[in-house]
Design a protein around this motif. Structure first.
Motif, PDB file in Angstrom:
ATOM      1  N   LEU A   1       0.877  -1.299   0.096  1.00 45.47           N
ATOM      2  CA  LEU A   1       0.169   0.307  -0.146  1.00 45.47           C
ATOM      3  C   LEU A   1       0.912   1.479   0.176  1.00 45.47           C
ATOM      4  N   GLY A   2       1.063   2.191  -1.383  1.00 44.08           N
ATOM      5  CA  GLY A   2       1.938   2.768  -1.097  1.00 44.08           C
ATOM      6  C   GLY A   2       4.074   2.084  -1.219  1.00 44.08           C
ATOM      7  N   MET A   3       4.433   2.456  -0.452  1.00 45.53           N
ATOM      8  CA  MET A   3       5.586   3.233   0.181  1.00 45.53           C
ATOM      9  C   MET A   3       5.677   1.390   1.397  1.00 45.53           C
ATOM     10  N   LEU A   4       4.705   0.969   2.093  1.00 44.87           N
ATOM     11  CA  LEU A   4       4.620   0.131   3.085  1.00 44.87           C
ATOM     12  C   LEU A   4       3.844  -0.888   2.262  1.00 44.87           C
ATOM     13  N   LYS A   5       4.283  -1.866   3.014  1.00 45.10           N
ATOM     14  CA  LYS A   5       3.184  -3.245   2.896  1.00 45.10           C
ATOM     15  C   LYS A   5       1.704  -2.708   3.801  1.00 45.10           C
ATOM     16  N   ALA A   6       0.794  -3.530   3.824  1.00 45.67           N
ATOM     17  CA  ALA A   6      -0.421  -3.175   4.394  1.00 45.67           C
ATOM     18  C   ALA A   6      -0.419  -3.550   6.401  1.00 45.67           C
ATOM     19  N   TRP A   7       0.591  -5.379   6.517  1.00 47.83           N
ATOM     20  CA  TRP A   7       0.869  -4.975   7.954  1.00 47.83           C
ATOM     21  C   TRP A   7       1.598  -4.045   8.914  1.00 47.83           C
ATOM     22  N   GLU A   8       2.702  -3.884   7.551  1.00 46.44           N
ATOM     23  CA  GLU A   8       3.402  -2.318   8.006  1.00 46.44           C
ATOM     24  C   GLU A   8       2.883  -0.891   8.542  1.00 46.44           C
ATOM     25  N   TRP A   9       1.646  -0.449   8.055  1.00 44.06           N
ATOM     26  CA  TRP A   9       0.710   0.337   8.542  1.00 44.06           C
ATOM     27  C   TRP A   9       0.296   0.031   9.399  1.00 44.06           C
ATOM     28  N   ILE A  10      -0.052  -1.247  10.017  1.00 45.22           N
ATOM     29  CA  ILE A  10      -1.061  -1.325  11.303  1.00 45.22           C
ATOM     30  C   ILE A  10      -0.412  -1.542  12.136  1.00 45.22           C
ATOM     31  N   ALA A  11       1.312  -2.336  11.882  1.00 38.44           N
ATOM     32  CA  ALA A  11       2.495  -2.630  12.757  1.00 38.44           C
ATOM     33  C   ALA A  11       2.740  -1.129  14.029  1.00 38.44           C
ATOM     34  N   ILE A  12       2.966  -0.609  12.984  1.00 37.93           N
ATOM     35  CA  ILE A  12       3.786   1.100  13.427  1.00 37.93           C
ATOM     36  C   ILE A  12       3.063   1.639  14.953  1.00 37.93           C
ATOM     37  N   PRO A  13       1.385   2.051  13.736  1.00 37.77           N
ATOM     38  CA  PRO A  13       1.425   2.948  15.189  1.00 37.77           C
ATOM     39  C   PRO A  13       1.145   1.918  16.719  1.00 37.77           C
ATOM     40  N   ILE A  14       1.016   0.129  16.825  1.00 37.88           N
ATOM     41  CA  ILE A  14       1.233  -0.526  17.919  1.00 37.88           C
ATOM     42  C   ILE A  14       2.610  -0.469  18.428  1.00 37.88           C
ATOM     43  N   VAL A  15       3.425  -0.590  17.665  1.00 35.31           N
ATOM     44  CA  VAL A  15       4.974   0.009  18.082  1.00 35.31           C
ATOM     45  C   VAL A  15       5.801   1.012  18.199  1.00 35.31           C
ATOM     46  N   LEU A  16       5.369   2.467  17.882  1.00 34.40           N
ATOM     47  CA  LEU A  16       5.938   3.255  18.879  1.00 34.40           C
ATOM     48  C   LEU A  16       5.022   4.084  20.018  1.00 34.40           C
ATOM     49  N   PRO A  17       4.031   3.636  20.179  1.00 35.26           N
ATOM     50  CA  PRO A  17       3.520   3.627  21.742  1.00 35.26           C
ATOM     51  C   PRO A  17       3.545   2.928  22.907  1.00 35.26           C
ATOM     52  N   ALA A  18       3.725   1.612  22.226  1.00 38.43           N
ATOM     53  CA  ALA A  18       4.493   0.813  23.119  1.00 38.43           C
ATOM     54  C   ALA A  18       5.943   1.060  23.218  1.00 38.43           C
ATOM     55  N   ILE A  19       6.931   1.365  22.679  1.00 35.24           N
ATOM     56  CA  ILE A  19       8.184   2.347  22.996  1.00 35.24           C
ATOM     57  C   ILE A  19       7.925   2.901  24.047  1.00 35.24           C
ATOM     58  N   ALA A  20       7.181   3.874  23.768  1.00 32.94           N
ATOM     59  CA  ALA A  20       7.168   5.024  24.227  1.00 32.94           C
ATOM     60  C   ALA A  20       6.596   4.918  25.825  1.00 32.94           C
ATOM     61  N   LEU A  21       5.636   4.120  26.041  1.00 36.60           N
ATOM     62  CA  LEU A  21       5.164   3.766  27.178  1.00 36.60           C
ATOM     63  C   LEU A  21       6.262   2.785  28.587  1.00 36.60           C
ATOM     64  N   LEU A  22       7.167   2.292  26.798  1.00 36.09           N
ATOM     65  CA  LEU A  22       8.363   1.592  27.719  1.00 36.09           C
ATOM     66  C   LEU A  22       9.421   2.494  28.507  1.00 36.09           C
ATOM     67  N   GLY A  23       9.912   4.079  27.413  1.00 36.50           N
ATOM     68  CA  GLY A  23      10.458   5.045  28.183  1.00 36.50           C
ATOM     69  C   GLY A  23      10.242   5.705  29.081  1.00 36.50           C
ATOM     70  N   TRP A  24       9.251   5.889  29.511  1.00 35.24           N
ATOM     71  CA  TRP A  24       7.778   6.147  30.340  1.00 35.24           C
ATOM     72  C   TRP A  24       8.363   5.714  31.631  1.00 35.24           C
ATOM     73  N   ALA A  25       7.943   3.893  31.559  1.00 29.46           N
ATOM     74  CA  ALA A  25       8.207   3.246  32.975  1.00 29.46           C
ATOM     75  C   ALA A  25       9.978   3.590  33.564  1.00 29.46           C
ATOM     76  N   ILE A  26      10.989   3.519  32.368  1.00 24.09           N
ATOM     77  CA  ILE A  26      12.387   3.565  32.785  1.00 24.09           C
ATOM     78  C   ILE A  26      12.480   5.326  32.549  1.00 24.09           C
ATOM     79  N   TYR A  27      12.096   6.320  32.873  1.00 27.61           N
ATOM     80  CA  TYR A  27      12.095   7.056  33.207  1.00 27.61           C
ATOM     81  C   TYR A  27      10.916   7.912  35.123  1.00 27.61           C
ATOM     82  N   ASN A  28      10.134   7.450  34.981  1.00 30.72           N
ATOM     83  CA  ASN A  28       9.674   7.199  36.561  1.00 30.72           C
ATOM     84  C   ASN A  28      10.294   6.868  37.179  1.00 30.72           C
ATOM     85  N   LEU A  29      11.194   5.261  36.954  1.00 30.05           N
ATOM     86  CA  LEU A  29      12.026   4.412  38.030  1.00 30.05           C
ATOM     87  C   LEU A  29      12.910   5.044  37.695  1.00 30.05           C
TER      88      LEU A  29
END
Length: 666
Positions: free
Chosen positions: A208-236
């Protein structure tokens, strides 16, 4: 000349001409051969096991070749795409069996491992570099092999290269070189699909354009998960900072690196995700790789800066307290060096990250040469736009090396007492004596004259001035000044305590007292305290020493000496004035008699004159009593003033009588 000799000469000239022509033709042939050798690789055959290439396979230029490769692999026409590979190292049978699989794996590796800009490749058949500016020395020179991309696998670097080949009697074509073909399986293992993608449905693997269909779905899931990990490390990290002893260096350092530490963990987690869990397309992979490098470099540099800041804060708390020039020179010099180290760390961090990013991002030759061609113009523009910033940075390094000022030095800058609190890249932070903060650009500070009161020694020789009456005893003032100065802790070198009269006027004298103090600020305080004590001494013990204006209210003045002398002088003046008055009275009496004979007066006029004399006597007595009450003094002074007042009253009465007699005679 004989005919035989002429014939021999002509024969020799013909032989020499033939030999020259033969040499020239051989040289031209060799040159043409060299030119052909520099333009392509000559081969006897190409991919005989694959048969004739289809007509829609374009291989005339590097751009056409790679565009055909990407389009054919995208359409899964691997049989046609295999003709873009140079399979000369394989047998015809292996070419038929492995050609399609190899080109499929190469397409996957190119899409996932490196973001290949096909439009940036040369569209010329000879792949010559086009440079209208003429600054590239290789401009216009044909090339027969070029580098497309560079991959890292198992710690080794593998290049993907195109080369130009020609079979006798055919047009030259651009193909993937055999060295690259042999490394395709290794590149596919490194950049090919991960095990996670085996569970992805085939319908989500469509593009779908420059990316595949599953990549358009995975990116909005992976980025918030990484941000949540960073927030946890910050509070720790914040919990660890609060758990450590409050106010300590470790808690301070831990609290300051919470953000950079969280970004480092997020970057490492993203890199592990790309390496072992999922493999995105080259567009996402290249973008994330650049961002990860930038984040890691920035976070590592910030942590190094926070470490230096923690050391500086610990030094200020342990050794110096508040930054001023009373602290040891060694500590202030070390703190200044730490500020310089801080600026060096920033410079190294920016330079290292920039170099690392440029080394990781593969810049194609045409793009790189274009950047080099415009580097001079860009440097001029950057220099003009950032002239102020660059000049401040260079000035800060100059201050760091020459050290005309140190952290904690007391300087007099634009008529203000300031302590140097920090020297940064573009500005200097000064603490004014009233606890305000003055931020001065480095170039402005370096271009203005300033007085460093802590350059050699903090001692300062101060001067205290007072104005007292001319009658003040300078010896007594000197004794009290030395006594008060020795009681001050900040006054040193008591043998240099001096007190002199440095000036005078018609009513006062100027007294200057000199004292040596340990530092300017303490010296100012000591000067104020000693002045207050000297003023209190004069006020309580010798109030007559205050400067004042003197106004004479009678004939008695301090200029005549003591009171007895003033009385004798007044008596002498009174006797002389009385003799003069008697002479005046005799003359007036004679005039009165003459006037009386000529113009006799009435009784009413006589009564009026008598009333005037009585009024004058009463006013004189009232004035005398008033002056005596307003001007208190010693008894002798009051008696002398009374005698003078009586004589004045007597003379006034006599003048009134003479005037009255004169009026009657009229």
């Amino acid at each position: 000349m004989k005919a035989n000799d002429v014939w021999r000469v002509w024969l020799l000239a013909a032989v020499m001409l033939m030999l020259s022509a033969l040499c020239v033709s051989q040289a031209q042939a060799a040159q043409e051969g060299d030119n052909e050798a520099g333009r392509w690789f000559s081969v006897e055959s190409l991919n005989t096991g694959l048969g004739e290439p289809p007509d829609h396979v374009q291989r005339g230029s590097p751009r056409e070749t790679m565009r055909s490769l990407m389009e054919l692999t995208q359409k899964e026409d691997f049989a046609a795409a295999a003709h873009i590979l140079n399979l000369s190292e394989l047998s015809p049978q292996e070419q038929r069996e492995k050609g399609e699989r190899l080109v499929q794996e190469l397409g996957v590796a190119l899409r996932r491992g490196e973001w290949l800009r096909v439009s940036g490749l040369s569209g010329r058949q000879d792949a010559a570099i086009e440079d209208p500016s003429g600054q590239n020395p290789r401009a216009g020179v044909p090339r027969r092999n070029i580098e497309l991309a560079s991959f890292q696998a198992d710690g080794e670097t593998y290049d993907v290269r195109l080369a130009r080949y020609r079979v006798d009697g055919e047009e030259p074509v651009w193909l993937i070189m055999p060295d690259t073909v042999s490394s395709i399986p290794l590149l596919y293992d490194e950049y090919g699909p991960s095990g996670f993608e085996d569970y992805i449905p085939d319908r989500l693997k469509t593009s779908l354009g420059m990316l595949k269909a599953w990549e358009w779905i995975a990116i909005p899931i992976v980025l918030p998960a990484i941000a949540l990990l960073g927030w946890a490390i910050y509070n720790l990290a914040g919990l660890v900072a609060r758990w450590l002893p409050e106010g300590g260096s470790r808690s301070f350092f831990t609290d300051r690196i919470r953000g950079p530490l969280a970004f480092i963990v997020m970057s490492l987690a993203t890199q592990m995700l790309l390496d072992y869990v999922v493999s995105f397309s080259a567009v996402i992979t290249t973008t994330l790789r650049v961002l990860l490098i930038l984040v890691l470099g920035w976070a590592a540099g910030i942590i190094a800066l926070r470490l230096v800041d923690t050391i500086m804060v610990r030094m200020m708390r342990r050794f110096m307290g508040e930054i001023d020039d009373t602290s040891p020179k060694e500590d202030r010099r070390l703190l200044t060096s730490l500020y310089a180290m801080r600026r060096i760390i920033i410079l190294i961090m920016v330079t290292a990250v920039s170099v690392f990013v440029l080394s990781q991002i593969q810049i194609f030759e045409t793009l790189g040469l274009s950047i080099l061609a415009s580097a001079s113009v860009g440097a001029v523009l950057v220099g003009i736009a950032g002239q102020a910033v660059l000049s401040n940075i260079l000035s800060s390094f100059q201050l760091a090396l020459a050290k005309p000022i140190r952290i904690g030095d007391l300087v007099m800058f634009e008529d203000q007492w300031c302590y140097v609190e920090g020297i940064f890249y573009t500005f200097i932070r000064l603490r004014v004596w009233n606890e305000r903060r003055l931020l001065v650009p480095v170039t402005y500070f370096a271009s203005k004259p300033f007085e460093n009161m802590s350059a050699q020694s903090t001692h300062e020789y101060r001067c205290l001035e007072m104005k007292l009456h001319l009658s003040a005893d300078i010896g007594r003032i000197r004794e009290k000044f030395v006594e008060f100065a020795k009681e001050e802790d900040s006054v040193v070198e008591h043998d240099r305590l001096l007190c002199y009269v440095t000036g005078q006027t018609d009513m006062a004298q100027t007294i200057a007292c000199y004292l040596m103090t340990t530092d300017p600020m303490s010296g100012w305080t000591a000067e104020m305290l000693i002045r207050e004590r000297l003023l209190a001494f004069v006020r309580d013990n010798h109030p007559e020493w205050w400067p004042r204006e003197v106004m004479a209210v009678g004939r008695h003045d301090v200029a005549f000496g003591n009171v007895s002398e003033a009385r004798d002088a007044s008596a002498d003046r009174s006797d002389s004035e009385q003799g003069a008055d008697e002479d005046v009275d005799e003359n007036t009496e004679e005039g009165f008699k003459e006037n009386a004979e000529e113009s006799p007066g009435s009784d009413d006029e006589e009564e009026t004159r008598q009333g005037a004399r009585e009024g004058i006597d009463k006013d004189s007595k009232k004035g005398f009593k008033k002056d005596a009450s307003e001007s208190p003094g010693s008894s002798d002074e009051r008696n002398a003033a009374t005698d003078l007042r009586k004589r004045d009253m007597e003379k006034g009465r006599k003048r009134s009588e003479r005037n009255a007699r004169g009026d009657r005679s009229q």
